[in-house]
Design a protein around this motif. Structure first.
Motif, PDB file in Angstrom:
ATOM      1  N   GLN A 158       0.821  -1.213   0.000  1.00  0.00           N
ATOM      2  CA  GLN A 158       0.000   0.000   0.000  1.00  0.00           C
ATOM      3  C   GLN A 158       0.856   1.265   0.000  1.00  0.00           C
ATOM      4  O   GLN A 158       0.574   2.233  -0.690  1.00  0.00           O
ATOM      5  CB  GLN A 158      -0.951   0.039   1.213  1.00  0.00           C
ATOM      6  N   GLU A 159       1.909   1.262   0.798  1.00  0.00           N
ATOM      7  CA  GLU A 159       2.781   2.441   0.887  1.00  0.00           C
ATOM      8  C   GLU A 159       3.892   2.422  -0.155  1.00  0.00           C
ATOM      9  O   GLU A 159       4.620   3.397  -0.291  1.00  0.00           O
ATOM     10  CB  GLU A 159       3.408   2.528   2.281  1.00  0.00           C
ATOM     11  N   ARG A 160       4.041   1.287  -0.848  1.00  0.00           N
ATOM     12  CA  ARG A 160       5.136   1.103  -1.807  1.00  0.00           C
ATOM     13  C   ARG A 160       6.486   1.401  -1.144  1.00  0.00           C
ATOM     14  O   ARG A 160       7.305   2.137  -1.663  1.00  0.00           O
ATOM     15  CB  ARG A 160       4.927   1.961  -3.052  1.00  0.00           C
ATOM     16  N   SER A 161       6.688   0.783   0.035  1.00  0.00           N
ATOM     17  CA  SER A 161       7.897   1.004   0.817  1.00  0.00           C
ATOM     18  C   SER A 161       8.435  -0.305   1.369  1.00  0.00           C
ATOM     19  O   SER A 161       7.675  -1.224   1.661  1.00  0.00           O
ATOM     20  CB  SER A 161       7.604   1.915   2.023  1.00  0.00           C
ATOM     21  N   PHE A 162       9.745  -0.369   1.521  1.00  0.00           N
ATOM     22  CA  PHE A 162      10.409  -1.452   2.228  1.00  0.00           C
ATOM     23  C   PHE A 162      10.704  -0.978   3.637  1.00  0.00           C
ATOM     24  O   PHE A 162      11.245   0.124   3.817  1.00  0.00           O
ATOM     25  CB  PHE A 162      11.740  -1.816   1.564  1.00  0.00           C
ATOM     26  N   TYR A 163      10.363  -1.784   4.641  1.00  0.00           N
ATOM     27  CA  TYR A 163      10.715  -1.493   6.017  1.00  0.00           C
ATOM     28  C   TYR A 163      11.822  -2.442   6.437  1.00  0.00           C
ATOM     29  O   TYR A 163      11.704  -3.652   6.259  1.00  0.00           O
ATOM     30  CB  TYR A 163       9.497  -1.632   6.923  1.00  0.00           C
ATOM     31  N   ILE A 164      12.873  -1.904   6.986  1.00  0.00           N
ATOM     32  CA  ILE A 164      14.044  -2.695   7.351  1.00  0.00           C
ATOM     33  C   ILE A 164      14.263  -2.531   8.853  1.00  0.00           C
ATOM     34  O   ILE A 164      14.425  -1.414   9.339  1.00  0.00           O
ATOM     35  CB  ILE A 164      15.284  -2.226   6.572  1.00  0.00           C
ATOM     36  N   LEU A 165      14.235  -3.636   9.597  1.00  0.00           N
ATOM     37  CA  LEU A 165      14.445  -3.646  11.041  1.00  0.00           C
ATOM     38  C   LEU A 165      15.712  -4.430  11.362  1.00  0.00           C
ATOM     39  O   LEU A 165      15.994  -5.450  10.731  1.00  0.00           O
ATOM     40  CB  LEU A 165      13.271  -4.328  11.747  1.00  0.00           C
ATOM     41  N   PHE A 166      16.448  -3.972  12.376  1.00  0.00           N
ATOM     42  CA  PHE A 166      17.647  -4.678  12.796  1.00  0.00           C
ATOM     43  C   PHE A 166      18.011  -4.248  14.208  1.00  0.00           C
ATOM     44  O   PHE A 166      17.639  -3.158  14.645  1.00  0.00           O
ATOM     45  CB  PHE A 166      18.813  -4.393  11.824  1.00  0.00           C
ATOM     46  N   PRO A 167      18.724  -5.104  14.961  1.00  0.00           N
ATOM     47  CA  PRO A 167      19.139  -4.728  16.314  1.00  0.00           C
ATOM     48  C   PRO A 167      20.211  -3.653  16.265  1.00  0.00           C
ATOM     49  O   PRO A 167      20.943  -3.532  15.281  1.00  0.00           O
ATOM     50  CB  PRO A 167      19.673  -6.030  16.903  1.00  0.00           C
ATOM     51  N   ASN A 168      20.318  -2.879  17.342  1.00  0.00           N
ATOM     52  CA  ASN A 168      21.335  -1.819  17.348  1.00  0.00           C
ATOM     53  C   ASN A 168      22.706  -2.337  17.755  1.00  0.00           C
ATOM     54  O   ASN A 168      23.663  -1.575  17.802  1.00  0.00           O
ATOM     55  CB  ASN A 168      20.910  -0.652  18.243  1.00  0.00           C
ATOM     56  N   GLU A 169      22.813  -3.659  17.997  1.00  0.00           N
ATOM     57  CA  GLU A 169      24.083  -4.234  18.414  1.00  0.00           C
ATOM     58  C   GLU A 169      24.241  -5.644  17.845  1.00  0.00           C
ATOM     59  O   GLU A 169      23.263  -6.379  17.721  1.00  0.00           O
ATOM     60  CB  GLU A 169      24.107  -4.290  19.942  1.00  0.00           C
ATOM     61  N   ALA A 170      25.466  -6.012  17.492  1.00  0.00           N
ATOM     62  CA  ALA A 170      25.779  -7.377  17.041  1.00  0.00           C
ATOM     63  C   ALA A 170      27.153  -7.751  17.579  1.00  0.00           C
ATOM     64  O   ALA A 170      28.118  -7.010  17.394  1.00  0.00           O
ATOM     65  CB  ALA A 170      25.769  -7.467  15.520  1.00  0.00           C
ATOM     66  N   ASP A 171      27.234  -8.858  18.279  1.00  0.00           N
ATOM     67  CA  ASP A 171      28.486  -9.326  18.893  1.00  0.00           C
ATOM     68  C   ASP A 171      29.186  -8.228  19.693  1.00  0.00           C
ATOM     69  O   ASP A 171      30.413  -8.083  19.637  1.00  0.00           O
ATOM     70  CB  ASP A 171      29.448  -9.876  17.834  1.00  0.00           C
ATOM     71  N   GLY A 172      28.419  -7.436  20.415  1.00  0.00           N
ATOM     72  CA  GLY A 172      28.995  -6.397  21.269  1.00  0.00           C
ATOM     73  C   GLY A 172      29.359  -5.117  20.547  1.00  0.00           C
ATOM     74  O   GLY A 172      29.810  -4.166  21.161  1.00  0.00           O
TER      75      GLY A 172
END
Length: 126
Positions: free
Chosen positions: A41-55
């Protein structure tokens, strides 16, 4: 004289330029941290990710434009991120039916970290 030579040799071995990483840390386990959702509907990709990886804390996220016959993105741009439910969110508005693929790279690299950790995802319309 011998002591001075040994001291110089040890200094060279321990210098950050010698022990700096040659390639970033990456792979499927980091790619799996990056979630991509297409909102038709919005013609958008939403990208989620944690703010930390392996410290290592999040540093930046880039969007790459990738042609089918190219192994690497020919163009890239940084994306703005926003906090959401304990993760970071960014989005990309689709700009028409392109004949090129879109991919995203998330970089985790703290201030004193030598090598970045990179998670990648392909953006595919569903």
């Amino acid at each position: 004289m011998k002591f001075r030579v040994i001291l110089i040799f040890i200094s060279i071995l321990l210098s950050s330029s010698v022990v700096a990483c040659v390639a970033p840390t990456q792979g499927k386990e980091y790619d799996d941290l990056v979630e991509v959702n297409w909102n038709k509907q919005e013609r958008s990709f939403y990208i989620l990710f944690p703010n930390e990886a392996d410290g290592q804390k999040f540093d930046n996220v880039t969007l790459g434009l990738l042609k089918d016959d190219e192994p690497f993105a020919s163009t890239s741009a940084p994306l703005q991120t926003y906090p959401k439910n304990g993760k970071l969110l960014t989005y990309v508005r689709s700009f028409g039916d392109l004949d090129i693929g879109l991919n995203v790279s998330v970089w985790w690299q703290g201030e004193n970290d030598v090598c970045p950790i990179i998670g990648k995802a392909k953006l595919v319309k569903k």
